[in-house]
Design a protein around this motif. Structure first.
Motif, short mmCIF file in Angstrom:
data_model
loop_
_atom_site.label_atom_id
_atom_site.label_comp_id
_atom_site.label_asym_id
_atom_site.label_seq_id
_atom_site.Cartn_x
_atom_site.Cartn_y
_atom_site.Cartn_z
N GLU A 32 0.82 -1.22 0.00
CA GLU A 32 0.00 0.00 0.00
C GLU A 32 0.85 1.26 0.00
O GLU A 32 0.52 2.25 -0.67
CB GLU A 32 -0.96 0.01 1.19
CG GLU A 32 -1.93 1.18 1.05
CD GLU A 32 -2.94 1.29 2.16
OE1 GLU A 32 -3.80 2.18 2.04
OE2 GLU A 32 -2.89 0.51 3.13
N ASN A 36 -0.37 3.70 -2.80
CA ASN A 36 -1.20 4.82 -2.35
C ASN A 36 -0.33 5.90 -1.72
O ASN A 36 -0.34 6.11 -0.51
CB ASN A 36 -2.26 4.34 -1.34
CG ASN A 36 -3.24 3.38 -1.95
OD1 ASN A 36 -3.59 3.49 -3.12
ND2 ASN A 36 -3.71 2.43 -1.16
N TRP A 69 -7.76 -2.62 1.15
CA TRP A 69 -6.50 -2.73 1.87
C TRP A 69 -6.68 -3.32 3.26
O TRP A 69 -7.74 -3.23 3.87
CB TRP A 69 -5.82 -1.36 1.93
CG TRP A 69 -5.69 -0.78 0.56
CD1 TRP A 69 -6.46 0.21 0.01
CD2 TRP A 69 -4.80 -1.21 -0.47
NE1 TRP A 69 -6.09 0.44 -1.29
CE2 TRP A 69 -5.07 -0.41 -1.62
CE3 TRP A 69 -3.79 -2.18 -0.53
CZ2 TRP A 69 -4.37 -0.57 -2.81
CZ3 TRP A 69 -3.09 -2.33 -1.72
CH2 TRP A 69 -3.38 -1.53 -2.84
N GLY A 80 -1.70 5.32 3.20
CA GLY A 80 -2.96 5.50 2.51
C GLY A 80 -3.55 6.88 2.75
O GLY A 80 -2.93 7.77 3.34
N ASP A 346 -6.92 6.03 -2.04
CA ASP A 346 -6.54 4.63 -1.85
C ASP A 346 -6.74 3.79 -3.10
O ASP A 346 -6.86 2.56 -3.03
CB ASP A 346 -7.30 4.02 -0.66
CG ASP A 346 -6.90 4.67 0.66
OD1 ASP A 346 -5.73 5.06 0.79
OD2 ASP A 346 -7.76 4.79 1.55
#
Length: 392
Positions: A32, A36, A69, A80, A346
């Motif tokens: 992530e 993001n 996520w 994020g 995200d």
């Protein structure tokens, strides 16, 4: 020799187990953080006028992929773009959460084949239930269950909005509650491939809380052509059937990622306003990610809502000023009643996080947008749309 082989196999098994645990423990966060990325424009200047105006707004955003996520919506995260504490810090009132169920490898805005999928690996890496490894419908329903669980655990901090009655309950709760105020959660899906070619699955998704359905994502599917697919074709017979069923159930149609022909086909069938949940305007940012201005006018003429995103290929920048410039262009093109916010938080983009939203209000004032129009695009146009098109 046999003992050595057994020791080797045992060691290999232990190593594999350690690697698996490490991947499950650290992999989701690493992934992530790579995808993001947080764009931090601080320090940004927010005047007293902008701060006062922002504090009075009822703000809605139409697109966040946070449910994909492996983290809690209820806890402040250091990665994020979205969680409940940061939504509150940004004075966000309503958030549309969208489920992602399939994306192609080497995803781009030009042309993508449908024969690869990144989310299968994500489902394994994050320990999703076994049925999600092969079923797109199961992936959508699992993410819906995650949202429902967060809402139940939030003790009123997050509230479902699936009907006009629930919308009214939320607005009354927000008006009467002490700080921190509740945040409304709505549910949509990014692309209708979770239907898996079966019209009956529209009803299953409705029952799970879905009130917005995108027709396509980054590839052509059973419904028709994607803006980023190979064919650029319009809706198939199945796609037209789905549009009619969505209308019957009063599910909002999302044209983000649909090919221009698919979008026009949907507009010709539906009797309801549609949403483009995360986008830019081609006249303000000339990229393949954005519909033509002509099509945006058609969408607005039919009562639609166009939600402006915060990332590079949508608005040709990631600053509050770039976002405000795109919004101001949209107001001039179709009117503030048809412009809204659609961050794509995200969603594997680099964007400002949800607690930085006051900077957009300030940038809009600097752009010369009136307080009345700012109030509309930040949330009132969205609320008007929901009052008109959510199920009773």
């Amino acid at each position: 020799m046999k003992n050595r082989l057994l020791k080797f196999l045992a060691g290999t098994a232990i190593l594999a187990g350690v690697l698996y645990i490490a991947a499950r423990t650290f992999g989701p966060g690493i992934l992530e953080r790579q995808l993001n990325k947080i764009v931090d424009n601080r320090p940004f200047s927010i005047s007293d006028e902008a701060a006062e105006l922002h504090g009075s707004l009822r703000i809605m955003d139409w697109h966040a992929d946070t449910l994909l996520w492996n983290r809690s919506l209820l806890d402040r995260a250091d990665r994020g773009h979205v969680d409940l504490p940061r939504l509150r810090d940004g004075n966000m009132a309503l958030q549309m959460f969208t489920t992602v169920t399939k994306t192609p490898r080497n995803m781009n805005v030009h042309a993508n084949e449908a024969n690869s999928d990144n989310i299968t690996l994500v489902s394994y890496l994050q320990g999703w239930p076994s049925d999600t490894h092969s079923s797109l419908l199961a992936r959508a329903l699992y993410q819906a269950e995650k949202l429902d669980s967060f809402i139940k655990k939030s003790e009123g901090g997050l509230m479902w909005v699936r009907t006009q009655s629930e919308l009214q309950d939320f607005l009354e709760a927000r008006e009467t509650s002490s700080v921190p105020q509740p945040v409304a959660a709505l549910l949509g899906t990014e692309g209708a491939h979770p239907l898996e070619g079966n019209i009956a699955n529209v009803d299953k998704m409705y029952a799970a809380g879905f009130r917005m359905v995108g027709l396509t994502h980054f590839f052509d599917n059973e419904l028709g052509g994607s803006l980023h697919g190979v064919s650029k074709a319009g809706l198939t017979d199945f796609g037209k059937q789905v549009v009619r069923r969505l209308d019957e159930l009063q599910i909002i149609i999302d044209l983000a990622h649909a090919s221009e022909q698919s979008a026009r086909d949907a507009l010709a069938i539906t009797s309801r306003g549609v949403v483009v949940s995360h986008t830019g305007f081609r006249g303000a940012c000339d990229t393949e990610r954005n519909f033509s201005d002509e099509l945006m006018k058609e969408i607005a003429t039919k009562g639609g809502l166009i939600a402006v995103g915060y990332w590079e290929t949508a608005v040709c920048g990631t600053t509050p000023e770039a976002i405000a410039k795109a919004i101001a262009y949209g107001i001039e093109l179709v009117g503030a009643d048809h412009v809204a916010l659609g961050s794509d938080w995200d969603g594997a983009v680099a964007a400002m996080p949800s607690d930085h939203i006051p900077a957009i209000t300030a940038a809009l004032l600097e752009q010369g947008v009136s307080a009345k129009d700012i109030r509309l695009v930040m949330g009132e146009s969205s609320l008007n749309f929901l009052h008109a098109w959510l199920p009773k």
